[in-house]
Design a protein around this motif. Structure first.
Motif, PDB file in Angstrom:
ATOM      1  N   THR A 173       0.838  -1.201   0.000  1.00 21.60           N
ATOM      2  CA  THR A 173       0.000   0.000   0.000  1.00 21.60           C
ATOM      3  C   THR A 173       0.871   1.249   0.000  1.00 21.60           C
ATOM      4  O   THR A 173       0.617   2.209  -0.739  1.00 21.60           O
ATOM      5  N   ARG A 174       1.896   1.244   0.847  1.00 25.02           N
ATOM      6  CA  ARG A 174       2.888   2.318   0.883  1.00 25.02           C
ATOM      7  C   ARG A 174       4.251   1.683   1.169  1.00 25.02           C
ATOM      8  O   ARG A 174       4.348   0.738   1.958  1.00 25.02           O
ATOM      9  N   TYR A 175       5.292   2.232   0.562  1.00 29.29           N
ATOM     10  CA  TYR A 175       6.630   1.668   0.753  1.00 29.29           C
ATOM     11  C   TYR A 175       7.080   1.733   2.206  1.00 29.29           C
ATOM     12  O   TYR A 175       7.934   0.944   2.632  1.00 29.29           O
ATOM     13  N   GLU A 176       6.522   2.663   2.990  1.00 26.12           N
ATOM     14  CA  GLU A 176       6.908   2.751   4.398  1.00 26.12           C
ATOM     15  C   GLU A 176       6.546   1.501   5.187  1.00 26.12           C
ATOM     16  O   GLU A 176       6.989   1.334   6.327  1.00 26.12           O
ATOM     17  N   GLY A 177       5.756   0.621   4.597  1.00 23.75           N
ATOM     18  CA  GLY A 177       5.434  -0.641   5.264  1.00 23.75           C
ATOM     19  C   GLY A 177       6.663  -1.483   5.567  1.00 23.75           C
ATOM     20  O   GLY A 177       6.624  -2.375   6.418  1.00 23.75           O
ATOM     21  N   VAL A 178       7.776  -1.186   4.906  1.00 24.34           N
ATOM     22  CA  VAL A 178       9.013  -1.932   5.175  1.00 24.34           C
ATOM     23  C   VAL A 178       9.470  -1.736   6.616  1.00 24.34           C
ATOM     24  O   VAL A 178      10.157  -2.600   7.190  1.00 24.34           O
ATOM     25  N   PHE A 179       9.053  -0.618   7.236  1.00 19.41           N
ATOM     26  CA  PHE A 179       9.468  -0.361   8.623  1.00 19.41           C
ATOM     27  C   PHE A 179       8.745  -1.260   9.621  1.00 19.41           C
ATOM     28  O   PHE A 179       9.121  -1.298  10.800  1.00 19.41           O
ATOM     29  N   LEU A 180       7.714  -1.970   9.175  1.00 22.08           N
ATOM     30  CA  LEU A 180       7.022  -2.901  10.066  1.00 22.08           C
ATOM     31  C   LEU A 180       7.813  -4.196  10.237  1.00 22.08           C
ATOM     32  O   LEU A 180       7.703  -4.868  11.263  1.00 22.08           O
ATOM     33  N   ILE A 181       8.596  -4.543   9.242  1.00 20.05           N
ATOM     34  CA  ILE A 181       9.220  -5.867   9.200  1.00 20.05           C
ATOM     35  C   ILE A 181      10.221  -6.090  10.331  1.00 20.05           C
ATOM     36  O   ILE A 181      10.193  -7.143  10.986  1.00 20.05           O
ATOM     37  N   PRO A 182      11.139  -5.135  10.632  1.00 20.24           N
ATOM     38  CA  PRO A 182      12.081  -5.390  11.734  1.00 20.24           C
ATOM     39  C   PRO A 182      11.386  -5.637  13.060  1.00 20.24           C
ATOM     40  O   PRO A 182      11.825  -6.501  13.842  1.00 20.24           O
ATOM     41  N   GLY A 183      10.318  -4.900  13.346  1.00 20.19           N
ATOM     42  CA  GLY A 183       9.606  -5.092  14.601  1.00 20.19           C
ATOM     43  C   GLY A 183       8.970  -6.465  14.711  1.00 20.19           C
ATOM     44  O   GLY A 183       9.011  -7.109  15.770  1.00 20.19           O
ATOM     45  N   LEU A 184       8.379  -6.940  13.609  1.00 25.88           N
ATOM     46  CA  LEU A 184       7.757  -8.266  13.630  1.00 25.88           C
ATOM     47  C   LEU A 184       8.818  -9.350  13.806  1.00 25.88           C
ATOM     48  O   LEU A 184       8.630 -10.294  14.581  1.00 25.88           O
ATOM     49  N   ALA A 185       9.924  -9.212  13.075  1.00 18.89           N
ATOM     50  CA  ALA A 185      10.992 -10.213  13.193  1.00 18.89           C
ATOM     51  C   ALA A 185      11.590 -10.213  14.596  1.00 18.89           C
ATOM     52  O   ALA A 185      11.876 -11.277  15.167  1.00 18.89           O
ATOM     53  N   LEU A 186      11.768  -9.039  15.159  1.00 19.58           N
ATOM     54  CA  LEU A 186      12.345  -8.933  16.499  1.00 19.58           C
ATOM     55  C   LEU A 186      11.422  -9.559  17.546  1.00 19.58           C
ATOM     56  O   LEU A 186      11.882 -10.221  18.480  1.00 19.58           O
ATOM     57  N   ALA A 187      10.114  -9.364  17.391  1.00 20.30           N
ATOM     58  CA  ALA A 187       9.157  -9.917  18.356  1.00 20.30           C
ATOM     59  C   ALA A 187       9.150 -11.446  18.321  1.00 20.30           C
ATOM     60  O   ALA A 187       8.857 -12.098  19.332  1.00 20.30           O
ATOM     61  N   GLN A 188       9.469 -12.040  17.165  1.00 23.05           N
ATOM     62  CA  GLN A 188       9.452 -13.497  17.041  1.00 23.05           C
ATOM     63  C   GLN A 188      10.858 -14.080  16.913  1.00 23.05           C
ATOM     64  O   GLN A 188      11.029 -15.205  16.437  1.00 23.05           O
ATOM     65  N   TRP A 189      11.839 -13.314  17.344  1.00 28.23           N
ATOM     66  CA  TRP A 189      13.226 -13.709  17.130  1.00 28.23           C
ATOM     67  C   TRP A 189      13.559 -15.053  17.784  1.00 28.23           C
ATOM     68  O   TRP A 189      14.386 -15.828  17.276  1.00 28.23           O
ATOM     69  N   LYS A 190      12.937 -15.355  18.899  1.00 23.08           N
ATOM     70  CA  LYS A 190      13.228 -16.599  19.607  1.00 23.08           C
ATOM     71  C   LYS A 190      12.515 -17.797  18.995  1.00 23.08           C
ATOM     72  O   LYS A 190      12.722 -18.931  19.436  1.00 23.08           O
ATOM     73  N   THR A 191      11.679 -17.562  18.020  1.00 16.62           N
ATOM     74  CA  THR A 191      10.994 -18.653  17.313  1.00 16.62           C
ATOM     75  C   THR A 191      11.283 -18.502  15.814  1.00 16.62           C
ATOM     76  O   THR A 191      10.453 -17.987  15.059  1.00 16.62           O
ATOM     77  N   PRO A 192      12.475 -18.906  15.393  1.00 19.37           N
ATOM     78  CA  PRO A 192      12.899 -18.687  14.004  1.00 19.37           C
ATOM     79  C   PRO A 192      11.917 -19.212  12.968  1.00 19.37           C
ATOM     80  O   PRO A 192      11.769 -18.628  11.894  1.00 19.37           O
ATOM     81  N   ARG A 193      11.240 -20.289  13.277  1.00 19.03           N
ATOM     82  CA  ARG A 193      10.297 -20.851  12.307  1.00 19.03           C
ATOM     83  C   ARG A 193       9.191 -19.844  11.972  1.00 19.03           C
ATOM     84  O   ARG A 193       8.767 -19.743  10.814  1.00 19.03           O
ATOM     85  N   GLN A 194       8.753 -19.115  12.974  1.00 19.25           N
ATOM     86  CA  GLN A 194       7.665 -18.162  12.753  1.00 19.25           C
ATOM     87  C   GLN A 194       8.110 -16.986  11.893  1.00 19.25           C
ATOM     88  O   GLN A 194       7.444 -16.626  10.925  1.00 19.25           O
TER      89      GLN A 194
END
Length: 479
Positions: A173-194
């Protein structure tokens, strides 16, 4: 969710937020007829999807990501075409804002606690100044705000893959959506499969657009965002002022502090998104209050979490006298912020007079045969009362002057209105802006004429530039 739906307070609160939002947004839905230039591009792209086309004749670059035009197309299709693309687009914005406010309420809701704070969060979100302002506009921010917040909303729920789906849709929808990705990955960092599955979901969602844009333009970034960022037109820290203005001072200040009270696993991701998004728009060349809209759900929840956490600490730790002193001190801070809120609500550009439409009406008073040249499809532009409206690309070699001469000679058209969504396609327009007048020789019916354009009214940020024009046989001209 089923457990919450069984709670009568939950249902009534949700219904109240929706009804209040509809009441607040309907005036903008009906009254706002002035749109940004991008709005017409989204409408044109949505209309083109009917014929499996995604292109803009007047814009070779395709900076316009597909999810928003697809949403407009789907809403119009579901209405069997009865809504039309204009009101389908407005409904996408309105429903996005209502859904965001409902998610804010649900995110804050805890049946084991008082439901006053969640209801307050939902009401503050739905009545945000920038929400009310954007409810009648055709732009991506309402949908992007919904998708961006939904990605965090679903992050720790049973179907947490939905978080990545919403993040992918936000990115499309907007290129700024790329800034969501680090937060999601960081929140699930201890579950690599997710998070690895999440990245795969993102790749699947973004792949069709990547293939399309590369096959059409040979480059992924189809628009010169980086060039725009270099061409600075304002002091970037205006974005911070817009943040106070669009979110309301109270929510902007308390919401930023309140991020500390977020659940620990969400807090880093929210901070990353807020900081990265802010830095981009502090540096970017363009300044619009609408860019602050994606912050509304995060800051509203932060403000309510801050208020609830502070109240709990006051009640648990402080004697009555200390609580009174503390509350009095906070009042000295909050009261000026509330005054700023009142200013934001009543002065934000919600229903201002549309100077472009007023200018067109004024032209029509003098010349009912005025000519409109546009790179917006005429039926989407909605030029009320205009008899001669034509897209400039229909002139083939970009030579509208014989057409203008014909309308001048045959219909007495004395005014020209140029409607734009980008740079001027005719070089003489730039000269006219600089000089205030310009002469243009043209051939019509075997005779040579001189068209004289005089600048009447320029709208710096609008879609209209209006000229008066005159025409006479060129000296020595003839058959």
């Amino acid at each position: 969710m089923p457990g919450k739906l069984g709670d009568r307070n939950y249902r009534y609160s949700m219904l109240g937020i929706i009804l209040l939002g509809i009441i607040a947004y309907l005036p903008a839905m009906v009254m706002i007829h002035k749109f940004y230039s991008d709005s017409y591009c989204y409408l044109t792209l949505a209309k083109g999807l009917r014929g499996f086309s995604y292109s803009l004749l007047a814009h070779r670059n395709l900076k316009y990501l597909p999810v928003y035009p697809i949403s407009i197309f789907l809403v119009n299709a579901l209405s069997l075409g009865s809504l039309g693309y204009l009101y389908s687009a407005k409904l996408v914005s309105m429903f996005s804002l209502l859904a965001t406010a409902c998610l804010v309420f649900d995110f804050s809701y805890d049946p084991s606690r008082s439901d006053r704070f969640p209801l307050l969060a939902g009401l503050l979100a739905v009545l945000s100044p920038v929400f009310i302002w954007m409810s009648g506009n055709i732009l991506t921010e309402p949908l992007f705000g919904l998708l961006g917040f939904a990605s965090y909303f679903f992050l720790f729920r049973q179907r947490n893959y939905l978080a990545w789906i919403f993040a992918g849709l936000a990115l499309m929808t907007r290129y700024e959506g790329v800034f969501l990705i680090p937060g999601l990955a960081l929140a699930q960092w201890k579950t690599p499969r997710q998070w690895l599955s999440g990245l795969l979901i993102l790749a699947i969602i973004c792949a069709p657009w990547t293939v399309f844009i590369l096959s059409h333009l040979g480059e992924f970034f189809a628009y010169s965002y980086f060039q725009d960022m270099v061409i600075r037109t304002h002091t970037g820290f205006y974005f911070l002022a817009d943040l106070l203005y669009g979110l309301s001072p109270l929510i902007a200040v308390l919401g930023l502090v309140g991020i500390y009270f977020y659940p620990q696993r969400l807090r880093p991701g929210v901070l990353i998104f807020v900081i990265a998004f802010s830095l981009l728009h502090i540096y970017w060349a363009w300044r619009f209050v609408r860019f602050t809209l994606p912050f509304v759900p995060f800051f509203t929840i932060g403000a309510v979490f801050f208020a609830r956490g502070l109240l709990n600490k006051l009640q648990a730790l402080m004697p009555a006298r200390i609580r009174l002193i503390t509350v009095s001190g906070l009042a000295l801070v909050i009261i000026p912020l509330l005054a700023g809120d009142a200013y934001a609500y009543y002065s934000l550009d919600k229903f201002r007079k549309d100077f472009e439409i007023e200018a067109v009406k004024k032209v029509l008073e003098y010349d009912a045969n005025a000519v409109v040249l546009t790179n917006i499809e005429p039926h989407l532009a909605g030029w009320s009362g205009m008899k001669h409206t034509i897209p400039w690309w229909e002139f083939g070699e970009k030579d509208p002057y014989p057409y203008i001469a014909q309308k001048y000679l045959e219909d007495g058209a004395r005014y020209l209105i140029w409607s734009r969504t980008g740079d001027y396609p005719f070089p003489f327009f730039k000269e006219l802006v600089a000089k205030g007048y310009v002469f243009k020789p043209t051939q019509f019916q075997g005779r040579t004429y001189t068209l004289t354009f005089y600048s009447i009214y320029f709208l710096d940020n609008g879609n209209l530039i209006i000229f008066s024009l005159d025409l006479k046989p060129a000296e020595g001209g003839g058959k």
